[in-house]
Scaffold this motif. Structure first.
Motif, PDB file in Angstrom:
ATOM      1  N   ALA A  17      -2.092   9.811  -0.292  1.00  0.00           N
ATOM      2  CA  ALA A  17      -2.745   8.566   0.119  1.00  0.00           C
ATOM      3  C   ALA A  17      -4.255   8.750   0.190  1.00  0.00           C
ATOM      4  O   ALA A  17      -5.019   7.902  -0.283  1.00  0.00           O
ATOM      5  CB  ALA A  17      -2.204   8.098   1.469  1.00  0.00           C
ATOM      6  N   ARG A  18      -4.704   9.862   0.759  1.00  0.00           N
ATOM      7  CA  ARG A  18      -6.155  10.114   0.839  1.00  0.00           C
ATOM      8  C   ARG A  18      -6.756  10.193  -0.560  1.00  0.00           C
ATOM      9  O   ARG A  18      -7.821   9.647  -0.821  1.00  0.00           O
ATOM     10  CB  ARG A  18      -6.418  11.398   1.612  1.00  0.00           C
ATOM     11  CG  ARG A  18      -6.179  11.257   3.083  1.00  0.00           C
ATOM     12  CD  ARG A  18      -6.521  12.550   3.844  1.00  0.00           C
ATOM     13  NE  ARG A  18      -5.979  12.480   5.175  1.00  0.00           N
ATOM     14  CZ  ARG A  18      -4.821  13.020   5.553  1.00  0.00           C
ATOM     15  NH1 ARG A  18      -4.089  13.702   4.703  1.00  0.00           N
ATOM     16  NH2 ARG A  18      -4.393  12.881   6.793  1.00  0.00           N
ATOM     17  N   TRP A  19      -6.053  10.872  -1.455  1.00  0.00           N
ATOM     18  CA  TRP A  19      -6.535  11.023  -2.831  1.00  0.00           C
ATOM     19  C   TRP A  19      -6.591   9.665  -3.530  1.00  0.00           C
ATOM     20  O   TRP A  19      -7.568   9.338  -4.207  1.00  0.00           O
ATOM     21  CB  TRP A  19      -5.605  11.991  -3.576  1.00  0.00           C
ATOM     22  CG  TRP A  19      -5.982  12.202  -4.997  1.00  0.00           C
ATOM     23  CD1 TRP A  19      -6.968  13.012  -5.473  1.00  0.00           C
ATOM     24  CD2 TRP A  19      -5.369  11.619  -6.143  1.00  0.00           C
ATOM     25  NE1 TRP A  19      -7.016  12.944  -6.843  1.00  0.00           N
ATOM     26  CE2 TRP A  19      -6.022  12.106  -7.273  1.00  0.00           C
ATOM     27  CE3 TRP A  19      -4.293  10.722  -6.308  1.00  0.00           C
ATOM     28  CZ2 TRP A  19      -5.676  11.720  -8.567  1.00  0.00           C
ATOM     29  CZ3 TRP A  19      -3.952  10.348  -7.587  1.00  0.00           C
ATOM     30  CH2 TRP A  19      -4.640  10.833  -8.684  1.00  0.00           C
ATOM     31  N   ARG A  20      -5.545   8.841  -3.349  1.00  0.00           N
ATOM     32  CA  ARG A  20      -5.516   7.515  -3.983  1.00  0.00           C
ATOM     33  C   ARG A  20      -6.623   6.625  -3.434  1.00  0.00           C
ATOM     34  O   ARG A  20      -7.280   5.891  -4.166  1.00  0.00           O
ATOM     35  CB  ARG A  20      -4.160   6.831  -3.768  1.00  0.00           C
ATOM     36  CG  ARG A  20      -2.951   7.491  -4.405  1.00  0.00           C
ATOM     37  CD  ARG A  20      -2.866   7.371  -5.917  1.00  0.00           C
ATOM     38  NE  ARG A  20      -3.055   6.084  -6.506  1.00  0.00           N
ATOM     39  CZ  ARG A  20      -2.117   5.296  -6.999  1.00  0.00           C
ATOM     40  NH1 ARG A  20      -0.866   5.640  -6.923  1.00  0.00           N
ATOM     41  NH2 ARG A  20      -2.438   4.158  -7.566  1.00  0.00           N
ATOM     42  N   VAL A  21      -6.833   6.653  -2.099  1.00  0.00           N
ATOM     43  CA  VAL A  21      -7.865   5.811  -1.482  1.00  0.00           C
ATOM     44  C   VAL A  21      -9.260   6.254  -1.942  1.00  0.00           C
ATOM     45  O   VAL A  21     -10.118   5.415  -2.220  1.00  0.00           O
ATOM     46  CB  VAL A  21      -7.738   5.821   0.054  1.00  0.00           C
ATOM     47  CG1 VAL A  21      -8.962   5.200   0.713  1.00  0.00           C
ATOM     48  CG2 VAL A  21      -6.468   5.087   0.469  1.00  0.00           C
ATOM     49  N   GLU A  22      -9.494   7.548  -2.031  1.00  0.00           N
ATOM     50  CA  GLU A  22     -10.799   8.034  -2.529  1.00  0.00           C
ATOM     51  C   GLU A  22     -11.064   7.519  -3.935  1.00  0.00           C
ATOM     52  O   GLU A  22     -12.169   7.089  -4.243  1.00  0.00           O
ATOM     53  CB  GLU A  22     -10.840   9.552  -2.510  1.00  0.00           C
ATOM     54  CG  GLU A  22     -10.974  10.142  -1.126  1.00  0.00           C
ATOM     55  CD  GLU A  22     -10.876  11.652  -1.118  1.00  0.00           C
ATOM     56  OE1 GLU A  22     -10.871  12.289  -2.194  1.00  0.00           O
ATOM     57  OE2 GLU A  22     -10.793  12.214  -0.002  1.00  0.00           O
ATOM     58  N   GLY A  23     -10.051   7.525  -4.789  1.00  0.00           N
ATOM     59  CA  GLY A  23     -10.214   6.994  -6.135  1.00  0.00           C
ATOM     60  C   GLY A  23     -10.402   5.491  -6.151  1.00  0.00           C
ATOM     61  O   GLY A  23     -11.119   4.941  -6.976  1.00  0.00           O
TER      62      GLY A  23
ATOM     63  N   LEU B 226       0.822  -1.210   0.000  1.00  0.00           N
ATOM     64  CA  LEU B 226       0.000   0.000   0.000  1.00  0.00           C
ATOM     65  C   LEU B 226       0.856   1.260   0.000  1.00  0.00           C
ATOM     66  O   LEU B 226       0.565   2.214  -0.729  1.00  0.00           O
ATOM     67  CB  LEU B 226      -0.950  -0.015   1.209  1.00  0.00           C
ATOM     68  CG  LEU B 226      -2.093  -1.012   1.089  1.00  0.00           C
ATOM     69  CD1 LEU B 226      -2.743  -1.247   2.445  1.00  0.00           C
ATOM     70  CD2 LEU B 226      -3.101  -0.545   0.062  1.00  0.00           C
ATOM     71  N   ALA B 227       1.910   1.277   0.790  1.00  0.00           N
ATOM     72  CA  ALA B 227       2.810   2.439   0.806  1.00  0.00           C
ATOM     73  C   ALA B 227       3.436   2.632  -0.569  1.00  0.00           C
ATOM     74  O   ALA B 227       3.498   3.753  -1.087  1.00  0.00           O
ATOM     75  CB  ALA B 227       3.878   2.271   1.878  1.00  0.00           C
ATOM     76  N   ASN B 228       3.883   1.537  -1.194  1.00  0.00           N
ATOM     77  CA  ASN B 228       4.470   1.627  -2.533  1.00  0.00           C
ATOM     78  C   ASN B 228       3.432   2.054  -3.562  1.00  0.00           C
ATOM     79  O   ASN B 228       3.743   2.781  -4.504  1.00  0.00           O
ATOM     80  CB  ASN B 228       5.100   0.300  -2.929  1.00  0.00           C
ATOM     81  CG  ASN B 228       6.345   0.000  -2.141  1.00  0.00           C
ATOM     82  OD1 ASN B 228       7.000   0.901  -1.626  1.00  0.00           O
ATOM     83  ND2 ASN B 228       6.673  -1.264  -2.023  1.00  0.00           N
ATOM     84  N   TRP B 229       2.198   1.614  -3.397  1.00  0.00           N
ATOM     85  CA  TRP B 229       1.110   1.986  -4.304  1.00  0.00           C
ATOM     86  C   TRP B 229       0.874   3.494  -4.251  1.00  0.00           C
ATOM     87  O   TRP B 229       0.669   4.138  -5.267  1.00  0.00           O
ATOM     88  CB  TRP B 229      -0.147   1.213  -3.924  1.00  0.00           C
ATOM     89  CG  TRP B 229      -1.395   1.610  -4.628  1.00  0.00           C
ATOM     90  CD1 TRP B 229      -1.667   1.442  -5.956  1.00  0.00           C
ATOM     91  CD2 TRP B 229      -2.539   2.218  -4.047  1.00  0.00           C
ATOM     92  NE1 TRP B 229      -2.932   1.913  -6.232  1.00  0.00           N
ATOM     93  CE2 TRP B 229      -3.488   2.395  -5.072  1.00  0.00           C
ATOM     94  CE3 TRP B 229      -2.872   2.623  -2.757  1.00  0.00           C
ATOM     95  CZ2 TRP B 229      -4.737   2.954  -4.842  1.00  0.00           C
ATOM     96  CZ3 TRP B 229      -4.111   3.168  -2.536  1.00  0.00           C
ATOM     97  CH2 TRP B 229      -5.027   3.333  -3.570  1.00  0.00           C
ATOM     98  N   VAL B 230       0.908   4.045  -3.057  1.00  0.00           N
ATOM     99  CA  VAL B 230       0.704   5.494  -2.919  1.00  0.00           C
ATOM    100  C   VAL B 230       1.864   6.257  -3.549  1.00  0.00           C
ATOM    101  O   VAL B 230       1.664   7.195  -4.303  1.00  0.00           O
ATOM    102  CB  VAL B 230       0.535   5.888  -1.434  1.00  0.00           C
ATOM    103  CG1 VAL B 230       0.634   7.397  -1.266  1.00  0.00           C
ATOM    104  CG2 VAL B 230      -0.789   5.375  -0.897  1.00  0.00           C
ATOM    105  N   LEU B 231       3.063   5.844  -3.243  1.00  0.00           N
ATOM    106  CA  LEU B 231       4.224   6.584  -3.713  1.00  0.00           C
ATOM    107  C   LEU B 231       4.481   6.383  -5.204  1.00  0.00           C
ATOM    108  O   LEU B 231       4.899   7.295  -5.889  1.00  0.00           O
ATOM    109  CB  LEU B 231       5.463   6.190  -2.902  1.00  0.00           C
ATOM    110  CG  LEU B 231       5.417   6.612  -1.442  1.00  0.00           C
ATOM    111  CD1 LEU B 231       6.608   6.027  -0.702  1.00  0.00           C
ATOM    112  CD2 LEU B 231       5.363   8.119  -1.305  1.00  0.00           C
TER     113      LEU B 231
ATOM    114  N   GLU C 276       3.375  14.782   5.290  1.00  0.00           N
ATOM    115  CA  GLU C 276       2.113  15.478   5.023  1.00  0.00           C
ATOM    116  C   GLU C 276       1.705  15.343   3.562  1.00  0.00           C
ATOM    117  O   GLU C 276       0.545  15.084   3.244  1.00  0.00           O
ATOM    118  CB  GLU C 276       2.232  16.958   5.402  1.00  0.00           C
ATOM    119  CG  GLU C 276       2.467  17.206   6.876  1.00  0.00           C
ATOM    120  CD  GLU C 276       3.909  16.998   7.323  1.00  0.00           C
ATOM    121  OE1 GLU C 276       4.828  16.912   6.468  1.00  0.00           O
ATOM    122  OE2 GLU C 276       4.112  16.912   8.548  1.00  0.00           O
ATOM    123  N   ALA C 277       2.666  15.508   2.658  1.00  0.00           N
ATOM    124  CA  ALA C 277       2.365  15.380   1.231  1.00  0.00           C
ATOM    125  C   ALA C 277       1.994  13.945   0.879  1.00  0.00           C
ATOM    126  O   ALA C 277       1.074  13.705   0.095  1.00  0.00           O
ATOM    127  CB  ALA C 277       3.561  15.843   0.394  1.00  0.00           C
ATOM    128  N   ALA C 278       2.688  12.976   1.476  1.00  0.00           N
ATOM    129  CA  ALA C 278       2.387  11.571   1.213  1.00  0.00           C
ATOM    130  C   ALA C 278       1.003  11.199   1.733  1.00  0.00           C
ATOM    131  O   ALA C 278       0.266  10.449   1.074  1.00  0.00           O
ATOM    132  CB  ALA C 278       3.448  10.680   1.841  1.00  0.00           C
TER     133      ALA C 278
END
Length: 74
Positions: free
Chosen positions: A66-72, A45-50, A60-62
């Motif tokens: 992450a919030r944006w990726r999870v919403e999608g 999941l961390a690699n998926w976000v980055l 903070e940016a990550a």
């Protein structure tokens, strides 16, 4: 809980340098709040976000990413 499945292109991606420790810890904590606990799942999941982004992202940016990726994802 089922294992995490992310976009298949990641399985073919070359090994990437490590993200900042504080950024990685922030992402792990973010996904633990969703109930993920397996180390492998948290790493995926961390690699998926980055993805291929700059690995010097601040926590903070990550987390915003992450919030944006999870919403999608949802």
């Amino acid at each position: 809980m089922d294992s995490v499945t992310t976009h298949p292109f990641l399985s073919f991606a070359p090994a990437m340098p490590q993200a900042r420790v504080d950024t990685h810890e922030a992402l792990v904590g973010f996904f633990q709040d969703f109930g993920f606990s397996g180390r492998g799942d948290l790493e995926r999941l961390a690699n998926w976000v980055l993805g291929t982004r700059d690995l010097s992202l601040s926590p903070e940016a990550a987390l915003a990413l992450a919030r944006w990726r999870v919403e999608g994802w949802l």
